[in-house]
Design an enzyme around this catalytic site. Structure first.
Site, PDB file in Angstrom:
ATOM      1  N   GLU A  69      -4.227   0.608  -7.970  1.00 38.32           N
ATOM      2  CA  GLU A  69      -5.553   1.222  -8.511  1.00 38.32           C
ATOM      3  C   GLU A  69      -6.857   0.244  -8.354  1.00 38.32           C
ATOM      4  O   GLU A  69      -7.898   0.350  -7.878  1.00 38.32           O
ATOM      5  CB  GLU A  69      -5.454   1.867  -9.836  1.00 38.32           C
ATOM      6  CG  GLU A  69      -4.567   3.146  -9.647  1.00 38.32           C
ATOM      7  CD  GLU A  69      -4.158   3.563 -10.903  1.00 38.32           C
ATOM      8  OE1 GLU A  69      -4.616   2.874 -11.977  1.00 38.32           O
ATOM      9  OE2 GLU A  69      -3.411   4.680 -11.216  1.00 38.32           O
ATOM     10  N   PRO A 272      11.919  -3.650  -3.037  1.00 30.52           N
ATOM     11  CA  PRO A 272      12.018  -2.583  -4.182  1.00 30.52           C
ATOM     12  C   PRO A 272      10.715  -2.469  -4.945  1.00 30.52           C
ATOM     13  O   PRO A 272       9.847  -3.438  -5.066  1.00 30.52           O
ATOM     14  CB  PRO A 272      13.075  -3.348  -5.027  1.00 30.52           C
ATOM     15  CG  PRO A 272      13.072  -4.522  -4.795  1.00 30.52           C
ATOM     16  CD  PRO A 272      12.613  -4.919  -3.486  1.00 30.52           C
ATOM     17  N   PRO A 340       1.659   5.620   1.503  1.00 34.89           N
ATOM     18  CA  PRO A 340       1.965   4.939   2.793  1.00 34.89           C
ATOM     19  C   PRO A 340       0.649   4.563   3.484  1.00 34.89           C
ATOM     20  O   PRO A 340       0.876   3.941   4.752  1.00 34.89           O
ATOM     21  CB  PRO A 340       2.518   6.360   3.561  1.00 34.89           C
ATOM     22  CG  PRO A 340       1.564   7.506   3.101  1.00 34.89           C
ATOM     23  CD  PRO A 340       1.231   6.933   1.535  1.00 34.89           C
ATOM     24  N   LEU A 341      -0.339   4.302   2.735  1.00 32.16           N
ATOM     25  CA  LEU A 341      -1.430   3.994   3.528  1.00 32.16           C
ATOM     26  C   LEU A 341      -1.687   2.477   3.926  1.00 32.16           C
ATOM     27  O   LEU A 341      -2.246   2.215   5.030  1.00 32.16           O
ATOM     28  CB  LEU A 341      -2.724   4.217   2.714  1.00 32.16           C
ATOM     29  CG  LEU A 341      -3.352   5.791   2.476  1.00 32.16           C
ATOM     30  CD1 LEU A 341      -4.526   5.910   1.633  1.00 32.16           C
ATOM     31  CD2 LEU A 341      -3.904   6.149   3.947  1.00 32.16           C
ATOM     32  N   GLU A 342      -0.958   1.471   3.149  1.00 30.00           N
ATOM     33  CA  GLU A 342      -0.987   0.153   3.666  1.00 30.00           C
ATOM     34  C   GLU A 342      -0.226  -0.055   4.900  1.00 30.00           C
ATOM     35  O   GLU A 342      -0.580  -0.766   5.807  1.00 30.00           O
ATOM     36  CB  GLU A 342      -0.372  -0.646   2.388  1.00 30.00           C
ATOM     37  CG  GLU A 342      -1.401  -0.743   1.435  1.00 30.00           C
ATOM     38  CD  GLU A 342      -0.686  -1.987   0.209  1.00 30.00           C
ATOM     39  OE1 GLU A 342      -1.637  -2.644  -0.567  1.00 30.00           O
ATOM     40  OE2 GLU A 342       0.405  -1.901   0.057  1.00 30.00           O
TER      41      GLU A 342
END
Length: 437
Positions: A69, A272, A340-342
């Site tokens: 965030e 992880p 999943p954006l990165e």
């Protein structure tokens, strides 16, 4: 009856907080001993400031609980600070504090967020006296919201999302939800679904801007580390299992063993979600006869390494740049998914389980473009990895689609700033008047 019950529930929450207040010190000390709190700055959690408020200037309080965030709102914070507005930015974790220091430096005054107890929140607000409070994603703290409302300080929720589980929980207490969410001056939601949910629960003003994380720069990586890691990997095929939850690391290890039978040496990168589990994960891998290198110990892959264990925080840009195929966890054995954006912005072919409710809109766009495949279980995940190794053209097509998808999702920053403009305009004018004097 709903209003009366909601009032009673919120009163009970405040009373419970008052009763718990004497024991809070022990709790914070315990967290500090586990590295979850900054020992030198733990007084900030009680609302006791470690910095002086600049006198006579407008100030905005921005809160972002986690590392993700904090990264997401960093461009937003930079734009607000560029207008000369002073910002005190709070976070809840040590890693998110490091993200703020790295991305924003001296453009903000960083403090740890006060505990949601009246004495702590009151001290914080008495000292900082913000004209506006901006909160990221889904942080709903009843005492803080009530104290802000009592002081007539506008509260805006940005990049707001509401998971299926949270929506169901709030729906079971509609009076409490409305009593809290009606205190928000504006909710800037990530998606139409999120916006509709906030509206149904009682938020008065709601708009949709998209996901701020799509406008963030790709996560960085040190070039020397990358070069050294790539030399150790050589020409071996590589895939990654990222942000994994319990059970998914074992899946990845089993897939690795099958891939080795099919094609010889393969490298599997496993990151992880909770790095404190790394010791146990390593023991499980070694019991299977796998050789493990751990990045937290400065170990890089060698030609005989089976598993590169990414047991550090803030290095996702490094791990992603070592692979073209990535499984995003908490989606087969966990539930809700991870962002999943990165992976998409760095052009990675994305694989995921079906349990991605928390990122439904993002996955919808990735799947629509052909950037992500959904798999049902371990067998399908292993087959998908093997297929992408064997079909480089299909892999490259997914990688290109991933980058294009992120580009399509851009613009959330501009839309969010437009939603904030009515609240920021008086502060900008105040800054200009001060400059004129």
């Amino acid at each position: 009856m709903n209003d009366r019950w909601a009032k009673a529930a919120l009163t009970a929450y405040r009373v419970a907080g008052s009763l718990a207040y004497p024991a809070v010190g022990s709790y914070v000390s315990w967290r500090a001993s586990k590295g979850k709190e900054d020992k030198e700055r733990r007084r900030e959690r009680y609302g006791i400031p470690s910095e002086i408020r600049p006198p006579g200037v407008p100030l905005v309080w921005v809160h972002a609980a986690s590392m993700g965030e904090s990264a997401a709102v960093s461009p937003l914070v930079s734009e607000i600070a560029a207008d000369g507005i002073t910002i005190v930015m709070t976070t809840g974790t040590v890693t998110s504090a490091a993200t703020v220091a790295e991305r924003l430096g001296d453009r903000v005054i960083h403090q740890y967020v006060p505990l949601d107890l009246k004495p702590c929140v009151s001290r914080f607000l008495d000292h900082w006296q913000p004209e506006l409070a901006i909160v990221a994603e889904s942080e709903i703290w009843p005492t803080t919201m009530s104290e802000l409302a009592a002081r007539r300080i506008p509260q805006v929720l940005v990049n707001a999302r509401l998971s299926d589980r949270s929506f169901k929980r709030w729906k079971s207490a509609p009076g409490v939800a409305e009593a809290l969410l009606s205190k928000l001056a504006h909710v800037v939601a990530q998606s139409e679904i999120d916006g509709e949910r906030y509206h149904l629960l009682g938020a008065r003003a709601v708009s949709v801007a998209g996901n701020l994380k799509a406008d963030v720069e790709a996560p960085p990586a040190h070039l020397l580390d990358l070069e050294a890691a790539r030399q150790g990997i050589g020409m071996r095929p590589v895939w990654a299992a990222l942000s994994t939850h319990e059970g998914e690391e074992e899946m990845a290890a089993n897939i690795h063993l099958r891939l080795m039978e099919e094609r010889g040496r393969v490298l599997t990168i496993i990151v992880p979600r909770h790095v404190e589990r790394a010791d146990a994960i390593q023991r499980d891998f070694e019991a299977k006869g796998l050789q493990v290198a751990r990045w937290s110990r400065g170990e890089l892959p060698t030609p005989t390494t089976d598993i590169f264990l990414g047991d550090t925080m803030g290095d996702m840009g490094f791990y992603l740049r070592l692979t073209e195929v990535a499984f995003i966890g908490k989606s087969i054995r966990g539930e809700g998914g991870q962002n999943p954006l990165e992976a998409a912005m760095l052009g990675t072919a994305i694989l995921s389980g079906r349990y991605v409710q928390n990122f439904r809109e993002v996955y919808h766009r990735l799947i629509e473009r052909g950037a992500a495949w959904i798999v049902q279980d371990e067998a399908e995940l292993g087959a998908a990895v093997s297929e992408l190794f064997d079909r480089p053209a299909a892999r490259r097509q997914m990688m290109d689609a991933a980058r294009d998808s992120v580009a399509d999702m851009g613009g959330a920053l501009k839309r969010t700033m437009a939603a904030l403009d009515p609240f920021l305009l008086p502060l900008r004018l105040s800054c200009r008047m001060d400059w004129g004097n």
